[in-house]
Design an enzyme around this catalytic site. Structure first.
Site, mmCIF file in Angstrom:
data_model
loop_
_atom_site.group_PDB
_atom_site.id
_atom_site.type_symbol
_atom_site.label_atom_id
_atom_site.label_comp_id
_atom_site.label_asym_id
_atom_site.label_seq_id
_atom_site.Cartn_x
_atom_site.Cartn_y
_atom_site.Cartn_z
ATOM 1 C CB THR A 27 -0.874 -0.019 1.277
ATOM 2 O OG1 THR A 27 -1.592 -1.247 1.304
ATOM 3 C CG2 THR A 27 -1.840 1.140 1.315
ATOM 4 N N GLY A 31 1.609 4.362 7.976
ATOM 5 C CA GLY A 31 1.198 5.732 7.691
ATOM 6 C C GLY A 31 -0.146 5.787 6.980
ATOM 7 C CD GLU A 80 1.001 -1.766 4.659
ATOM 8 O OE1 GLU A 80 0.790 -0.957 3.748
ATOM 9 O OE2 GLU A 80 1.532 -1.442 5.740
ATOM 10 N N GLY A 126 5.956 -0.474 0.801
ATOM 11 C CA GLY A 126 6.715 0.703 1.218
ATOM 12 C C GLY A 126 6.972 0.680 2.716
ATOM 13 C CB ALA A 127 9.041 1.182 5.109
#
Length: 236
Positions: free
Chosen positions: A33, A105, A112, A91-92
């Site tokens: 995401t 976030g 996830e 992502g991160a």
């Protein structure tokens, strides 16, 4: 707006593309995401359309990734229908030198975490602004909480030395609600010296579904940078 006018967008596209190129035909792919992973999903769709990639199915980690997969023609499956995931791309919000992450976030960290930890190979896509010396230095730890437990969980987090704040909606009156129908508490810690233990401790609070500390799960981190106005992708 021309692409050249936005080197950051171009860099996110390049990182997303680099990750999509690591996917082989016949793979079950965890679809993460966020803005960078959105480009990965787009490029997976393009590789399928051109015939360069065949027989992949995606496992979405959020409503957002599900919608994008449908938009770009990536076939989807569910965890009930499969027994493994070959590769997950996500992502991160923060990445430390040990490849530990803070995610969430976008409030999708529970799904996830399920998908990313199941994957035989987990690829993290970020830009260089997400690299930190120590987790928690710029980003709070998101904690997903069932609504009835909001007050006791908030109190328990304060006991641990965290500063909790209920995440509120944007263009919505009231709190953010996750895809699971829960709330998110963003927790600031002065110092996360032991992310492995903090992850367990937070998850042991009754009423907590999952938190955004990801430890010992990332295999490859692809980092996008803009150098002399050009996008560059390097590997951690």
């Amino acid at each position: 707006m021309s692409v050249a006018a936005d080197p950051v967008k171009l860099m996110k596209q390049e990182v997303g593309k680099a990750a999509a190129e690591m996917v082989k035909s016949g793979s079950i792919v965890g679809l993460g995401t966020g803005s960078t992973t959105a480009y990965t999903i787009q490029y997976l769709g393009e590789r399928l359309k051109s015939g360069e990639l065949k027989d992949i199915v995606g496992v979405p980690t959020s409503f957002q990734s599900e919608v994008l997969a449908k938009q770009y023609g990536v076939p989807l499956t569910t965890l009930d229908a499969i027994d493994h995931i070959d590769i997950a791309i996500d992502g991160a919000d923060e990445v430390d030198a040990h490849k530990n992450l803070i995610k969430g976030g976008g409030a999708a960290h529970t799904r996830e975490k399920v998908v990313d930890y199941l994957a035989a190979q987990f690829i993290v896509v970020v830009d260089s602004s997400k690299l930190v010396d120590r987790l928690g230095s710029s980003f709070a730890v998101p904690v997903e909480v069932i609504p009835m437990a909001l007050t006791p969980v908030t109190n328990a987090i304060k006991e641990l030395g965290g500063i909790p704040e209920l995440r509120m909606g944007v263009k919505k009156a009231g709190p953010v609600i996750t895809d699971q129908g829960n709330m998110v508490i963003d927790v600031r810690f002065d110092n996360i010296s032991d992310p492995v233990n903090l992850e367990k401790t937070l998850n042991n609070i009754p009423g907590v579904l999952e938190n955004g500390i990801f430890v010992n799960c990332a295999d490859v981190v692809l980092i996008g940078e803009v150098i002399d106005g050009k996008p560059v992708v390097r590997r951690m």
